[in-house]
Design a protein around this motif. Structure first.
Motif, PDB file in Angstrom:
ATOM      1  N   MET B   1       0.852  -1.202   0.000  1.00  0.00           N
ATOM      2  CA  MET B   1       0.000   0.000   0.000  1.00  0.00           C
ATOM      3  C   MET B   1       0.882   1.245   0.000  1.00  0.00           C
ATOM      4  SD  MET B   1      -3.113  -1.226   0.170  1.00  0.00           S
ATOM      5  CE  MET B   1      -4.414  -0.320   1.008  1.00  0.00           C
ATOM      6  N   ILE B   2       0.438   2.255  -0.731  1.00  0.00           N
ATOM      7  CA  ILE B   2       1.167   3.515  -0.745  1.00  0.00           C
ATOM      8  C   ILE B   2       0.222   4.643  -0.357  1.00  0.00           C
ATOM      9  CG2 ILE B   2       2.856   2.847  -2.495  1.00  0.00           C
ATOM     10  CD1 ILE B   2       1.040   4.467  -4.494  1.00  0.00           C
ATOM     11  N   ARG B   3       0.837   5.737   0.026  1.00  0.00           N
ATOM     12  CA  ARG B   3       0.050   6.926   0.326  1.00  0.00           C
ATOM     13  C   ARG B   3       0.097   7.828  -0.899  1.00  0.00           C
ATOM     14  NH1 ARG B   3      -1.798   8.786   4.978  1.00  0.00           N
ATOM     15  NH2 ARG B   3      -0.580   7.377   6.259  1.00  0.00           N
ATOM     16  N   LEU B   4      -1.055   8.291  -1.336  1.00  0.00           N
ATOM     17  CA  LEU B   4      -1.139   9.110  -2.547  1.00  0.00           C
ATOM     18  C   LEU B   4      -1.724  10.465  -2.214  1.00  0.00           C
ATOM     19  CD1 LEU B   4      -2.754   7.141  -5.507  1.00  0.00           C
ATOM     20  CD2 LEU B   4      -0.413   7.963  -5.322  1.00  0.00           C
ATOM     21  N   THR B   5      -1.182  11.484  -2.873  1.00  0.00           N
ATOM     22  CA  THR B   5      -1.768  12.816  -2.755  1.00  0.00           C
ATOM     23  C   THR B   5      -1.968  13.355  -4.163  1.00  0.00           C
ATOM     24  OG1 THR B   5      -0.499  13.170  -0.745  1.00  0.00           O
ATOM     25  CG2 THR B   5      -1.491  15.115  -1.751  1.00  0.00           C
ATOM     26  N   PHE B   6      -3.166  13.735  -4.464  1.00  0.00           N
ATOM     27  CA  PHE B   6      -3.416  14.344  -5.766  1.00  0.00           C
ATOM     28  C   PHE B   6      -4.648  15.226  -5.679  1.00  0.00           C
ATOM     29  CE2 PHE B   6      -6.911  11.476  -6.991  1.00  0.00           C
ATOM     30  CZ  PHE B   6      -6.660  10.366  -6.209  1.00  0.00           C
ATOM     31  N   SER B   7      -4.892  15.947  -6.761  1.00  0.00           N
ATOM     32  CA  SER B   7      -6.068  16.801  -6.795  1.00  0.00           C
ATOM     33  C   SER B   7      -7.130  16.100  -7.619  1.00  0.00           C
ATOM     34  CB  SER B   7      -5.693  18.151  -7.414  1.00  0.00           C
ATOM     35  OG  SER B   7      -6.836  18.740  -8.003  1.00  0.00           O
ATOM     36  N   LEU B   8      -8.324  16.019  -7.064  1.00  0.00           N
ATOM     37  CA  LEU B   8      -9.412  15.342  -7.762  1.00  0.00           C
ATOM     38  C   LEU B   8     -10.586  16.307  -7.871  1.00  0.00           C
ATOM     39  CD1 LEU B   8     -10.682  12.812  -8.967  1.00  0.00           C
ATOM     40  CD2 LEU B   8     -11.277  12.069  -6.667  1.00  0.00           C
ATOM     41  N   ASN B   9     -10.902  16.668  -9.078  1.00  0.00           N
ATOM     42  CA  ASN B   9     -12.000  17.610  -9.339  1.00  0.00           C
ATOM     43  C   ASN B   9     -11.865  18.876  -8.493  1.00  0.00           C
ATOM     44  OD1 ASN B   9     -13.044  15.838 -11.209  1.00  0.00           O
ATOM     45  ND2 ASN B   9     -14.258  14.749  -9.665  1.00  0.00           N
ATOM     46  N   GLY B  10     -10.607  19.335  -8.442  1.00  0.00           N
ATOM     47  CA  GLY B  10     -10.333  20.602  -7.777  1.00  0.00           C
ATOM     48  C   GLY B  10     -10.107  20.500  -6.283  1.00  0.00           C
ATOM     49  N   ARG B  11     -10.243  19.313  -5.721  1.00  0.00           N
ATOM     50  CA  ARG B  11     -10.038  19.173  -4.272  1.00  0.00           C
ATOM     51  C   ARG B  11      -8.854  18.259  -3.982  1.00  0.00           C
ATOM     52  NH1 ARG B  11     -16.077  18.157  -1.909  1.00  0.00           N
ATOM     53  NH2 ARG B  11     -16.898  20.205  -2.434  1.00  0.00           N
ATOM     54  N   PRO B  12      -8.089  18.595  -2.957  1.00  0.00           N
ATOM     55  CA  PRO B  12      -6.968  17.719  -2.620  1.00  0.00           C
ATOM     56  C   PRO B  12      -7.472  16.394  -2.031  1.00  0.00           C
ATOM     57  CG  PRO B  12      -7.150  19.495  -1.026  1.00  0.00           C
ATOM     58  CD  PRO B  12      -8.159  19.780  -2.094  1.00  0.00           C
ATOM     59  N   VAL B  13      -6.810  15.322  -2.426  1.00  0.00           N
ATOM     60  CA  VAL B  13      -7.181  13.997  -1.927  1.00  0.00           C
ATOM     61  C   VAL B  13      -5.927  13.345  -1.367  1.00  0.00           C
ATOM     62  CG1 VAL B  13      -7.981  11.692  -2.602  1.00  0.00           C
ATOM     63  CG2 VAL B  13      -8.995  13.713  -3.653  1.00  0.00           C
ATOM     64  N   ARG B  14      -6.069  12.738  -0.196  1.00  0.00           N
ATOM     65  CA  ARG B  14      -4.997  11.912   0.360  1.00  0.00           C
ATOM     66  C   ARG B  14      -5.597  10.566   0.680  1.00  0.00           C
ATOM     67  NH1 ARG B  14      -0.412  14.234   2.551  1.00  0.00           N
ATOM     68  NH2 ARG B  14      -0.316  12.713   4.239  1.00  0.00           N
ATOM     69  N   LEU B  15      -4.974   9.517   0.221  1.00  0.00           N
ATOM     70  CA  LEU B  15      -5.525   8.188   0.518  1.00  0.00           C
ATOM     71  C   LEU B  15      -4.429   7.134   0.463  1.00  0.00           C
ATOM     72  CD1 LEU B  15      -5.638   6.835  -2.512  1.00  0.00           C
ATOM     73  CD2 LEU B  15      -7.752   8.122  -2.673  1.00  0.00           C
ATOM     74  N   ARG B  16      -4.780   5.964   0.993  1.00  0.00           N
ATOM     75  CA  ARG B  16      -3.876   4.819   0.909  1.00  0.00           C
ATOM     76  C   ARG B  16      -4.475   3.810  -0.044  1.00  0.00           C
ATOM     77  NH1 ARG B  16      -0.061   3.440   4.398  1.00  0.00           N
ATOM     78  NH2 ARG B  16      -0.730   1.269   4.614  1.00  0.00           N
ATOM     79  N   THR B  17      -3.643   3.268  -0.909  1.00  0.00           N
ATOM     80  CA  THR B  17      -4.148   2.338  -1.912  1.00  0.00           C
ATOM     81  C   THR B  17      -3.013   1.433  -2.364  1.00  0.00           C
ATOM     82  OG1 THR B  17      -5.181   2.164  -4.100  1.00  0.00           O
ATOM     83  CG2 THR B  17      -3.658   3.983  -3.785  1.00  0.00           C
ATOM     84  N   ALA B  18      -3.399   0.360  -3.039  1.00  0.00           N
ATOM     85  CA  ALA B  18      -2.388  -0.465  -3.705  1.00  0.00           C
ATOM     86  C   ALA B  18      -1.828   0.347  -4.862  1.00  0.00           C
ATOM     87  CB  ALA B  18      -3.018  -1.755  -4.217  1.00  0.00           C
ATOM     88  N   ALA B  19      -0.513   0.329  -5.001  1.00  0.00           N
ATOM     89  CA  ALA B  19       0.124   1.158  -6.029  1.00  0.00           C
ATOM     90  C   ALA B  19      -0.306   0.743  -7.425  1.00  0.00           C
ATOM     91  CB  ALA B  19       1.647   1.051  -5.909  1.00  0.00           C
ATOM     92  N   ASP B  20      -0.572  -0.571  -7.597  1.00  0.00           N
ATOM     93  CA  ASP B  20      -0.873  -1.054  -8.950  1.00  0.00           C
ATOM     94  C   ASP B  20      -2.362  -1.208  -9.194  1.00  0.00           C
ATOM     95  OD1 ASP B  20      -1.293  -3.227  -7.321  1.00  0.00           O
ATOM     96  OD2 ASP B  20      -0.380  -4.677  -8.699  1.00  0.00           O
ATOM     97  N   LYS B  21      -3.162  -0.613  -8.319  1.00  0.00           N
ATOM     98  CA  LYS B  21      -4.605  -0.621  -8.605  1.00  0.00           C
ATOM     99  C   LYS B  21      -4.857   0.252  -9.832  1.00  0.00           C
ATOM    100  CE  LYS B  21      -7.652  -0.683  -5.384  1.00  0.00           C
ATOM    101  NZ  LYS B  21      -8.798  -0.641  -4.485  1.00  0.00           N
TER     102      LYS B  21
END
Lengths: 771, 157, 279
Positions: B1-21
């Motif tokens: 699992m990795i921690r991801l930070t990105f912008s989604l539809n103008g809002r910041p998102v932080r989440l944990r997910t499988a890297a290869d999902k």
């Protein structure tokens, strides 16, 4: 005809599609958009061989995979394990005999998609391969391996024969006879939303199912029968489909999903076929071999027709007999021919399943007839349009199948419109402007298409319309909207009768708890049958509203003095208004609800030669008509065909909504263009060579020409709405129109479709013998 | 699992997910953004189109890890909440929507086209949509809608 | 579950490759992630090259144009340098996959996949392109025709990556021609293609012809005999028909569900006849 249906509106005006905003926003929930807490994934192990004895399914390794919760086989199916609408010859899971590569042999339920994939991969089969049959004519030969040993007809699922006059014998008297055997491919629906559904067994014992289907009520019965369940336990909802085109007419995932749900009470279960699985397991348009002989006298009058249509129905009925029967009814086209002999056969093979697909056997039949018409025109040295005009049946005639073609004058209008169109009139100049290495030509086709179920199965609808307590309305759609916009049209019809704007209506998609069965979303019938029902329901409600509003205004006011306006009933003379909310408050819940049971007209003329053919839908009472023109350019160096211009003139009766009608025609034409030029679900010896959308080729935006659609609006007397079916007729035209144009460009008619560059280059004589 | 930070539809998102999902699965199943559709899983149909830093991209062939630091726009974020983007409005008004399953991807490809080329010809429009297959419409009303949207955008002050 | 590394420069890339020598590399994912669909390899680590800065170069270097392996097809297609100086490549890129595939797929990926149907390969052959390979300790160049060994096989060694492609700038006034036969107008895998770069004298006579065919053999097919048949003469029906006959002898196509070998062979020659038409 209703007084109120088009009050104040030009016929055919554009009413906003009710589903368009939510779909454009990505907010519409399709079946595939349902997940849920604690979701389990279900999937099917496919046989992978076309014909075999299944000795056993080795499930142990799969059961050991982490995350795999269950592996079920035929022995776990509680009921008769049989599905099918006419013949129930298809197992939910194979018991002992595999009949095509896409047969399901085991059902896996897992905690995640990844575990599901591992579980499916870990299953192996103990089988003994059997010799298969892969050509429908070989399947009819004595001694051919049988698909269903218990079927009295052997591999012949159904055949229909019709004869008129002296039949084929009259060909001997014809100075001009055109003869050909045409080969049409297996066409894949390729709807974007692949087969899928969601299910959960509730504590109450009810089974909730949300599924992408065209036939919610019939599915419920089929699933219940296959699994020996009380159908009342199954609550099935059918949201908008992401395309269906006939491929979701009948169960796909339903029985499997319910089987999985029964094994895991309380857990939501999802099954979603991958594109590859949809390709191998889903039904296709029947490949067809069409033997045509057509004779005329020296003046170009058609005298005799002998045709044999052979439909490859694959391993299961899946309405294949009905497809062949509808093909039979259309096999001679819309012409006056005194001597006719027609034979149409649906034949079992170990190929992929043949089933319903927009047009339902008619695109094949009309291709055979319309391509042969151009061959005959060539032999006669006659203009192909003139040949059609000269032989078109009149209102007093019967079709070659013996059916009265009500409204066939509309087709004469369509042909006349093409005759006057620039692409036809100025074709010589256009053709002469072809660039280097290019040849241009124009081809056409004359079309008809029957609407509805035929004489035996009632083509009926039970519409439901409710006035809400706040004076707004709710339309219950009883037939699935698979993308054609019929649900929106139901609102439009109600809105026009009740004279309310669109935003005063809620719209509900089919739900077996909320509406009674109104039949399938198929056979060009939804707007006709459910539309006439909702029209009558709206008229009932309108009368009640006016009566109640009149009562509110006093004893001297009569309902007839009032009219409806947005949100109110109005008395113009007294300048008085009653808000609909007030009317609703005074009406009981029962009085606010209108239901209407409508049955579409049928004909017994001509009487089917046998009851089997009648049961399979022969003949029909209501037809639509069209004439198509394709202008093509053929490249002499590569054989590539480009359609540069396309005109379709259609007469489907009164136009309710021009935009939706155009949508149907444009979409059907481009599906038909794919059928003519690209699409071939090739499966030699039952094994697919085109397992995905990289290899099965459907038209892209760059392959589709701009089209011109013209609509004539003959009055249709068969129903109050004044319209006829329009969902299918458009797909009948492109293959013969393009085929005829390419034949003209090449100087020879390729017999096999689709017209790949290779086949066209062969026709141009560059690759050995010309066909 | 990795921690991801990105912008989604103008809002910041932080989440944990499988890297290869696959990005399409992350959006649909984990984030509930089911407007992004999947129809082939192999890059052949365009139903799963999303915008990544403004560029149309196949979310079935993008892994979650690749979203790190990017600006993602899905169909749900093409217009501010409660509004329609001019492309969406034109699709609705011009009859470009039928079954609707290609519509989100089409609309995103179209919006990206107009951002780059405010007045595309019909042929340029068709070229920009060539990776988004539609089985219902025959494309004509989609092309007309995009040209109408272009005109509407041009007319805006 | 696979680890996915996203190195930002070559230094980080070498570290990642050192850490996981068995890792699979991808850039756009339009080939590898499709293959992974049918043959899941859940544990094998992945390295995504899309952020490696050194792979994104796109520039004129003397008499060569340098195209970084990480340039997406869309970026190349949008570049004035490619459109004006390498129209033969631009024409192939314009019919590669779809806009979505071009937004993701890269030149390096097209080379590494080494499909006989790879759309950029015939124009790069005709242009006489060189491939630049790098490993932590060295950078080397080899002609494209020596890099592609067969379907899916290249001269790339373990630990090496494709850095870029160096393309000699063709003479001004050369004729750039590319044609692909596919099953439809977009999203089409090539059935046959021809890239032709024709340098002519002021008189109009052909000085040099560079011809390369795609999808007509296990690798891109070249045919010096056909080129010679055109050189020194005009591009007319006679010379092109002669070259077409030679080309048909030179190709070694296969039958598949898209087309027969016989069709491909015929069309290999026919595509040359188009050169008689005004450009």
């Amino acid at each position: 005809m209703s007084d109120h249906i088009s009050a104040g509106h030009a016929p055919g005006r554009t009413f906003p599609r009710q589903d368009a905003p939510s779909k454009a926003l990505g907010a519409e929930k399709y079946a595939v958009d349902h997940y849920g807490e604690g979701l389990l994934w279900a999937g099917v192990k496919r046989a992978g061989v076309p014909h075999a004895k299944l000795r056993s399914v080795r499930v142990e390794a799969a059961r050991r995979e982490p995350g795999v919760l269950a592996v079920l086989t035929a022995g776990d199916v509680p009921g008769p394990n049989r599905q099918g609408v006419v013949r129930d010859d298809q197992p939910v899971l194979v018991e002992d005999k595999i009949r095509h590569c896409g047969d399901g042999v085991a059902l896996v339920v897992a905690e995640s998609r990844e575990a599901l994939a591992r579980g499916l991969a870990a299953i192996s089969l103990d089988i003994t391969e059997l010799p298969g049959v892969f050509d429908p004519e070989e399947a009819l030969a004595p001694g051919a391996p049988l698909l269903h040993e218990d079927h009295p007809g052997g591999n012949l699922l159904l055949e229909g024969r019709l004869q008129k006059g002296r039949g084929a014998a009259a060909l001997a008297d014809c100075p001009f006879v055109a003869e050909a055997v045409w080969e049409l491919p297996r066409q894949e629906h390729a709807y974007l939303e692949t087969e899928n559904g969601w299910a959960r067994l509730d504590e109450s014992g009810a089974i909730q199912v949300i599924v992408s289907t065209q036939t919610p009520h019939r599915d419920r019965l089929e699933v219940a029968r296959a699994l020996a369940l009380d159908p009342a336990r199954i609550h099935l909802r059918a949201p908008y489909c992401g395309g269906a085109f006939g491929g979701k007419d009948g169960v796909t995932v339903q029985s499997l999903l319910v089987l999985a749900a029964m094994a895991f009470p309380g857990r939501p279960i999802k099954m979603w076929w991958s594109r590859e699985e949809s390709m191998i397991a889903g039904a296709k348009r029947h490949p067809a071999r069409l033997h045509y002989r057509l004779g005329a006298d020296r003046e170009g009058r058609l005298k005799a027709l002998a045709a044999r249509l052979v439909y490859d129905t694959g391993p299961y009925d899946h309405l294949g007999g009905v497809v062949a029967a509808l093909g039979l009814e259309h096999a001679g086209g819309p012409y006056r021919i005194p001597h006719v002999e027609l034979l149409s056969q649906a034949v079992y093979t170990n190929n992929p399943i043949g089933g319903p697909f927009r047009g339902f056997g008619v695109p094949q039949a009309l291709a055979g007839m319309e391509l042969t018409m151009d061959l005959l025109a060539g032999k006669l040295g006659m203009d192909p349009l003139e040949l059609r005009q000269r032989n078109l049946a009149g209102p007093a005639d019967a079709s070659p199948a013996g059916v009265k073609l009500a409204g066939v004058e509309g087709l004469r209008g369509c042909l006349d419109a093409l005759a006057g169109h620039d692409l036809w009139r100025k074709r010589a100049a256009w053709q002469s402007q072809a660039g280097p290495h290019k040849r241009r030509a124009v081809g056409l086709s004359a079309l008809l298409h029957a609407m509805g179920y035929g004489p035996v199965i009632p083509d009926e609808a039970r519409a439901r319309l409710v006035m809400l307590a706040d004076g707004r309305f709710r339309v219950y759609s009883g037939v699935v909207d698979m993308g054609q916009g019929n649900a929106s049209t139901f609102v439009q019809i109600a809105a026009e009768v009740l004279e309310q704007p669109a935003h005063c209506f809620e719209l509900r998609q089919p739900d077996t708890d909320e509406v009674m069965s109104s039949g399938s979303s198929s056979a060009s019938r939804t707007t006709y049958t459910y539309g006439n029902a909702i029209l009558a329901a709206a008229q009932i409600l309108r009368a009640r509203i006016l009566r109640e509003a009149a009562a509110i205004l006093g004893p001297r006011v009569k309902p007839g003095d009032l009219r409806l306006a947005p949100g109110e009933a109005v008395h113009p003379g007294l300048d008085a208004k009653v808000p609909l909310r007030q009317v609703a408050e005074r009406l009981s819940v029962e009085r606010r609800e209108a239901e209407y049971h409508y049955v579409a007209p049928t004909t017994q003329e001509p009487k089917a030669p046998d009851q089997t053919l009648a049961l399979h839908g022969f003949p029909h009472a209501v037809y639509s008509y069209a004439a198509h023109l394709a202008a093509v350019e053929v490249d002499e160096l590569t054989g590539k065909v480009e359609v540069l211009g396309y005109v379709a003139v259609s007469d489907c009766g009164r136009v309710l909504n021009a935009q939706l009608l155009e949508q149907q025609m444009q979409g059907a034409i481009i599906q038909g263009l794919g059928y003519a030029l690209f699409e071939d679900f090739a499966a030699p010896r039952g094994r697919s060579l085109t397992p995905d959308l990289a290899t099965y080729i459907i038209p892209s935006s760059l392959d589709a020409p701009a089209m011109e659609n013209i609509f004539l609006q003959s009055k249709d007397a068969s129903s109050p709405l004044g319209m006829r079916g329009a969902g299918e007729i458009g797909i009948n035209g492109p293959l013969p129109a393009i085929g005829n144009a390419v034949a003209r460009a090449c100087g020879i008619a390729p017999r096999r479709f689709p017209l790949t560059p290779e086949r066209v280059l062969t026709a141009l004589g560059q690759l050995g013998d010309r066909p | 699992m990795i921690r991801l930070t990105f912008s989604l539809n103008g809002r910041p998102v932080r989440l944990r997910t499988a890297a290869d999902k696959r990005l399409v699965d992350l959006l649909r199943q984990d984030l509930g953004l089911t407007g992004t559709k999947e129809a082939c899983g192999a890059g052949e149909c365009g139903a799963c189109t999303v915008l990544m830093d403004g560029e149309p991209r196949l979310s079935c062939l993008t892994l979650a890890a690749q979203a790190e630091g990017r600006e993602l726009t899905t169909i749900e974020g093409l217009a501010p909440a409660g509004e329609l983007h001019p492309v969406q409005r034109a699709f609705v008004e011009r009859g470009a929507v039928q079954c609707g399953f290609c519509t989100p991807g089409m609309a995103l490809s179209a919006a990206a086209l107009l951002a780059r080329n405010p007045s595309p010809s019909a042929q340029e429009t068709r070229q920009a949509l060539a990776g988004n297959l539609c089985r219902c419409t025959g494309y004509q009303k989609i092309v007309e809608a995009i040209q109408a949207a272009a005109a509407a955008l041009e007319a805006e002050p | 579950m696979s680890r996915v590394a996203l190195p930002r420069d070559l230094g980080e890339l070498w570290q990642e490759m050192d850490r996981a020598p068995q890792a699979m590399l991808y850039a756009g994912g339009t080939d590898l992630l499709v293959r992974r669909r049918s043959r899941p390899q859940p544990e094998s680590p992945l390295i995504c090259l899309e952020r490696v800065e050194e792979l994104k170069r796109l520039e004129l270097r003397g008499d060569q144009i340098y195209l970084g392996a990480g340039c997406t097809h869309s970026r190349l297609l949008a570049s004035d340098l490619v459109r004006q100086r390498l129209p033969i490549l631009a024409r192939a890129l314009a019919v590669l996959g779809s806009p979505l595939v071009r937004n993701m797929g890269t030149l390096g990926g097209n080379l590494a996949t080494a499909s006989p149907a790879g759309d950029t390969l015939p124009p790069l052959y005709a242009l006489g392109a060189w491939v630049e390979l790098a490993s932590p300790c060295r950078v080397k160049r080899l002609p494209l025709c020596d890099f592609i060994l067969g379907p899916g096989r290249t001269a790339l060694r373990p630990g090496e990556i494709i850095l870029g492609v160096a393309v000699p700038v063709p003479l001004q006034g050369a004729r750039h021609h590319f044609e692909k036969v596919g099953q439809r107008a977009a999203l089409a895998i090539s059935i046959a293609s021809l890239a032709a770069l024709i340098e002519t004298e002021a008189s109009g006579l052909v000085r040099r012809a560079h011809l390369a065919w795609g999808s007509l053999g296990p690798r891109v097919v070249t045919c010096p005999a056909a080129e010679q048949a055109l050189e020194g003469g005009g591009l007319n029906r006679e010379s092109l028909s002669r070259a077409a006959r030679l080309a048909r002898e030179a190709v070694s196509p296969i039958d598949d569900q898209r087309a027969s070998a016989a069709y491909r062979r015929r069309v290999a020659g026919n595509l040359l006849l188009r050169l008689a038409d005004p450009a």
